[in-house]
Design an enzyme around this catalytic site. Sequence first.
Site, PDB file in Angstrom:
ATOM      1  CG  ASP A   1      -1.616   1.249   1.503  1.00  0.00           C
ATOM      2  OD1 ASP A   1      -2.324   1.703   0.588  1.00  0.00           O
ATOM      3  OD2 ASP A   1      -1.494   1.799   2.614  1.00  0.00           O
ATOM      4  CG  LEU A   2       1.644   4.159  -2.974  1.00  0.00           C
ATOM      5  CD1 LEU A   2       1.201   5.076  -4.105  1.00  0.00           C
ATOM      6  CD2 LEU A   2       3.139   4.327  -2.721  1.00  0.00           C
TER       7      LEU A   2
ATOM      8  CB  THR B   1      -2.285   2.620  -4.305  1.00  0.00           C
ATOM      9  OG1 THR B   1      -2.658   3.868  -3.704  1.00  0.00           O
ATOM     10  CG2 THR B   1      -2.333   2.765  -5.815  1.00  0.00           C
TER      11      THR B   1
ATOM     12  CE  LYS C   1      -5.463  -0.722  -1.527  1.00  0.00           C
ATOM     13  NZ  LYS C   1      -4.487  -0.124  -0.593  1.00  0.00           N
TER      14      LYS C   1
END
Length: 273
Positions: free
Chosen positions: A8-9, A41, A199
């Site tokens: 993840d960002l 993301t 995701k």
Amino acid sequence: MYKVLALDLDGTVLTAQHTIHPEVRSAIQHAAKHCHVMIVTGRHHTAARPYYDELGLTTPVICCNGTYIYDYQNEKVLTQTSIAKDDALAFIELAQKKQFKLVLYTTNEMTYSKSQPIDYMKDMEQWAADPSLAHPPKIYRIDSFEEQVRDTDYVWKFVVEGDPNAIEQLMDVSWVNDKFTAERSWVNRIDIACKGNNKGMRLAQYVNQLGLEPEQVIAVGDNHNDISMIQYAGLGVAMPHADDAVKAQANAICATDNNHDGLARLIREKIQG
């Protein structure tokens, strides 16, 4: 041996100042020489790209909570499940009746209302104006969401901002629940995508195409929209500032938060070469 590192960002790779800790940058760049590093993301691909440029990654990016995979090398969408335009228009009408603020993610841009601006989008817009960015994100203020939907190829997702209880009640509307997936992305925001997108689903699809298994995947995240990929991965890791619902699904907790080098230490420990 782990073959895929899914990250993840925001809140994970990025610090609170939306930068990458030097040790984390170095560890990711080292890992990319020995495994498949992917960013997974909630961001639009244009808003993830500056960090891809900084990290020197060449892999595709999974965007908008699994709505689509984008290939920067060839500037194209590899696979997608976007929101049907009629569904998007109906959702806009409902959200506006309830006086929620909206951000609309479409083919190549992020847009928000001139009449109901959102503070975090103003900050994003200021960041996008940085002349040092080789590929600045495309962020615009618009008069009409409906016109934007009609003129675009893809509707990726909405971000809805408002009273936390009120926006969660959107999913109690039967047709909304039938058409959309909702995931909390901030205290007072939920992301609305096409039903079934998340995701974990899109990461699983991509890993399968690589001929690999979930046991060969490390996934790291900090928010509710990361739960599906944390559950999917052989090693699902939550950041220490994640809430209990996220941590409960993880195999491990990162040693330090996103403002320090805990993620770098984790990567170096698990991916060696």
